[in-house]
Motif scaffolding. Structure first.
Motif, short mmCIF file in Angstrom:
data_model
loop_
_atom_site.label_atom_id
_atom_site.label_comp_id
_atom_site.label_asym_id
_atom_site.label_seq_id
_atom_site.Cartn_x
_atom_site.Cartn_y
_atom_site.Cartn_z
N ALA A 173 0.87 -1.18 0.00
CA ALA A 173 0.00 0.00 0.00
C ALA A 173 0.91 1.22 0.00
O ALA A 173 2.13 1.12 0.14
N GLY A 174 0.29 2.39 -0.13
CA GLY A 174 1.08 3.61 -0.11
C GLY A 174 0.22 4.82 0.18
O GLY A 174 -1.01 4.73 0.26
N ARG A 175 0.87 5.92 0.38
CA ARG A 175 0.16 7.20 0.57
C ARG A 175 0.99 8.30 -0.08
O ARG A 175 2.20 8.41 0.17
N VAL A 176 0.37 9.10 -0.91
CA VAL A 176 1.03 10.21 -1.58
C VAL A 176 0.66 11.50 -0.86
O VAL A 176 -0.51 11.76 -0.57
N GLU A 177 1.68 12.30 -0.55
CA GLU A 177 1.47 13.61 0.07
C GLU A 177 2.20 14.65 -0.78
O GLU A 177 3.35 14.46 -1.14
N THR A 178 1.51 15.72 -1.07
CA THR A 178 2.09 16.80 -1.86
C THR A 178 2.14 18.06 -1.02
O THR A 178 1.33 18.26 -0.12
N GLY A 179 3.11 18.91 -1.28
CA GLY A 179 3.19 20.21 -0.62
C GLY A 179 4.02 20.25 0.63
O GLY A 179 4.37 21.34 1.10
N ASP A 180 4.36 19.11 1.21
CA ASP A 180 5.10 19.10 2.47
C ASP A 180 6.52 18.57 2.32
O ASP A 180 7.22 18.40 3.32
N CYS A 181 6.96 18.28 1.10
CA CYS A 181 8.32 17.79 0.89
C CYS A 181 8.79 18.20 -0.49
O CYS A 181 8.06 18.04 -1.47
N ILE A 182 9.99 18.73 -0.56
CA ILE A 182 10.64 19.01 -1.83
C ILE A 182 11.94 18.22 -1.90
O ILE A 182 12.42 17.70 -0.89
N LEU A 183 12.49 18.10 -3.09
CA LEU A 183 13.77 17.44 -3.28
C LEU A 183 14.78 18.46 -3.80
O LEU A 183 14.45 19.32 -4.63
N VAL A 184 16.02 18.36 -3.31
CA VAL A 184 17.09 19.25 -3.72
C VAL A 184 18.38 18.47 -3.86
O VAL A 184 18.50 17.34 -3.37
N ASP A 185 19.34 19.06 -4.54
CA ASP A 185 20.73 18.63 -4.46
C ASP A 185 21.29 19.35 -3.23
O ASP A 185 21.51 20.56 -3.26
N PRO A 186 21.54 18.63 -2.13
CA PRO A 186 21.85 19.32 -0.88
C PRO A 186 23.20 20.05 -0.90
O PRO A 186 23.33 21.12 -0.29
N ALA A 187 24.19 19.50 -1.59
CA ALA A 187 25.48 20.18 -1.66
C ALA A 187 25.35 21.51 -2.40
O ALA A 187 25.88 22.54 -1.96
N ARG A 188 24.63 21.49 -3.53
CA ARG A 188 24.44 22.73 -4.28
C ARG A 188 23.60 23.74 -3.50
O ARG A 188 23.80 24.95 -3.63
N LEU A 189 22.69 23.24 -2.68
CA LEU A 189 21.95 24.16 -1.82
C LEU A 189 22.90 24.82 -0.82
O LEU A 189 22.85 26.04 -0.61
N ALA A 190 23.79 24.04 -0.21
CA ALA A 190 24.76 24.61 0.74
C ALA A 190 25.67 25.62 0.05
O ALA A 190 25.90 26.73 0.56
N TRP A 191 26.18 25.26 -1.13
CA TRP A 191 27.06 26.18 -1.84
C TRP A 191 26.31 27.46 -2.24
O TRP A 191 26.86 28.56 -2.19
N GLY A 192 25.05 27.29 -2.63
CA GLY A 192 24.25 28.46 -2.99
C GLY A 192 23.96 29.35 -1.82
O GLY A 192 23.97 30.59 -1.94
N LEU A 193 23.69 28.76 -0.65
CA LEU A 193 23.48 29.56 0.55
C LEU A 193 24.75 30.33 0.92
O LEU A 193 24.69 31.49 1.35
N ALA A 194 25.91 29.68 0.76
CA ALA A 194 27.17 30.36 1.04
C ALA A 194 27.36 31.56 0.11
O ALA A 194 27.76 32.66 0.54
N ASP A 195 27.08 31.36 -1.19
CA ASP A 195 27.20 32.46 -2.14
C ASP A 195 26.24 33.60 -1.80
O ASP A 195 26.61 34.78 -1.86
N ALA A 196 25.01 33.23 -1.44
CA ALA A 196 24.02 34.25 -1.09
C ALA A 196 24.46 35.03 0.14
O ALA A 196 24.35 36.27 0.19
#
Length: 457
Positions: A173-196
């Motif tokens: 069985a399964g359950r789909v939930e939308t709106g409460d989870c996104i996916l990212v490349d976490p390293a690029r997020l960290a590097w982007g936050l550093a640049d910002a």
């Protein structure tokens, strides 16, 4: 799948995190040696520290902010996780309702606002981190797990329906939930936050471990190999690594989590799996897997075998655990038997700061000159942004809806010292594995529930 094949596919995988294995990785930030002064010094260059620095400058652009990182930006948990970024601040509904029933609705609202703010930040600063707003698929792989997906709720999928979303013979069985989870490349997020952060004037110094912090008059003295930094205020964002405040030494335990990544799937292999919605996937056990498609259509496959090493050990040599990678590989092929020809290209491990209540806790020290947040228990990609705002509120002496939360005001019970921590964690792991098989919590787990204690990855 025989042992020889499993051994071969694990051996072929490079022992390096997928997200960090790119020529796009920024060069280390250098800084001239010598003593410095800042109004705010952030110790730690992962998500917690980077969000703290960025949010501090967004709140008060005139504030002088340093980030001191012992190694490289995003090299630890922030660049090694699966890239699941959830709205939940409480490690899910069950944990939140059990611990803070009176304020859970507020925590849920704040979590969603925090996730929305995170997405806005990514878009405002043009951070290229592979953002995908695809939601989450939770699956049951044992009969007793089906009821936990609450069939009466919108989003429930029976066995045939869930296999139309992602095709696996292990799904019941399964359950789909939308709106409460996104996916990212976490390293690029960290590097982007550093640049910002740097674009706003934050100064980041890498390969500069802090060896000691102490009070000196009205300022904090922060000692590093490159010199001393004097700070009016300090944010501690060291997470799973040895805390610089003695009072925190028993508050968390470092737990190693391990991950595999496949080669990019062909169009035929993708068609055999389905997964057109590209949701993040997790199963329903205590020892759970998390997996997803990466932007180049690899399957990232991790979790399940959370390992605690005696004495709260943290060491690079613990990141490559062959027995765990072989277990994960075997479970991958059991889940997707149609992908037996798919090989793994990367294997890696990382350390998570786990606390007994499964989600972050907060506090101050040194007459409110130092703020800390730790114990994210694998939920830090999104919750670290909320933690940054909490710490800045506390340092500024502000009473906000965040600082008034019982979740913020109260601390979790600490783990015991050795050998009791190791003994207790091993008993707990075996008990959770038994519950995953049989669906029943034994006496040990029920006692921990009564005491508000736990262990999780």
């Amino acid at each position: 799948m025989n042992d020889q094949h499993i051994d071969a596919v694990v051996q072929e995988a490079r022992p390096v995190p997928l997200w960090l294995d790119t020529p796009d990785r920024p060069a280390p930030r250098q800084s001239p040696p010598g003593d410095k002064h800042a109004s705010l010094v952030v110790i730690g260059g992962g998500f917690t520290g980077l969000w703290s620095a960025l949010r501090a400058k967004e709140r008060r652009p005139d504030r002088d902010v340093y980030v001191l990182e012992a190694g490289r930006i995003g090299n630890a948990a922030s660049g090694r996780n699966g890239g699941f970024c959830e709205a939940s601040l409480t490690h899910g509904v069950h944990n939140g309702l059990n611990r803070w029933p009176e304020e859970y609705e507020e925590l849920e609202r704040l979590g969603r606002e925090n996730l929305a703010g995170l997405i806005q930040t990514i878009k405002r600063y043009g951070i290229d981190c592979g953002l995908e707003e695809t939601g989450m698929l939770t699956v049951a792989t044992e009969p007793h797990q089906v009821a936990g997906l609450e069939p009466a709720e919108l989003g429930f999928l029976d066995q045939d329906q869930v296999c139309e979303v992602v095709n696996s013979p292990t799904y019941l069985a399964g359950r789909v939930e939308t709106g409460d989870c996104i996916l990212v490349d976490p390293a690029r997020l960290a590097w982007g936050l550093a640049d910002a952060a740097e674009s706003l004037g934050v100064r980041i110094i890498e390969n500069n471990p802090v060896t000691r912090i102490r009070r000196q008059g009205c300022t904090m003295r922060i000692e590093t190999p490159q010199g001393v930094v004097a700070a009016d205020q300090v944010v501690l964002a060291t997470n799973a690594f040895r805390p610089l405040l003695r009072r925190l030494r028993l508050s968390t335990v470092p737990v190693y989590d391990y991950v595999l990544a496949t080669q990019p799937l062909t169009s035929e292999q993708l068609q055999a799996v389905g997964w057109s919605g590209r949701q993040g996937v997790t199963d329903s056990g205590n020892q759970f897997h998390y997996y997803r498609l990466t932007p180049d259509n690899r399957i990232l496959w991790g979790g399940y075998d959370a390992i605690y090493h005696y004495g709260r050990r943290v060491h690079p040599g613990l990141e490559d655990r062959r027995a765990t990678f072989e277990l994960l590989a075997r479970q991958f092929y059991d889940t997707f038997p149609q992908l037996t020809d798919v090989r793994f290209t990367h294997r890696w491990g990382g350390v998570i700061d786990t606390c007994t209540r499964f989600c972050a806790f907060f506090g101050t020290a040194k007459d409110n000159k130092v703020a800390y947040a730790l114990g994210f228990t694998g939920l830090g990609v999104g919750a670290t942004r909320f933690a940054a705002d909490v710490m800045l509120d506390l340092l500024d002496g502000q009473r906000t809806e965040r600082t008034e939360l019982a979740m913020v005001r109260k601390k979790p019970l600490p783990f015991p010292p050795e050998p009791f921590a190791w003994i207790g964690i091993q008993i707990t792991r075996r008990s959770m594995a038994a519950e995953d098989r049989h669906g029943r919590r034994n006496l040990w787990l029920r006692v921990l529930d009564r005491l508000g204690l736990g262990f999780d990855s």
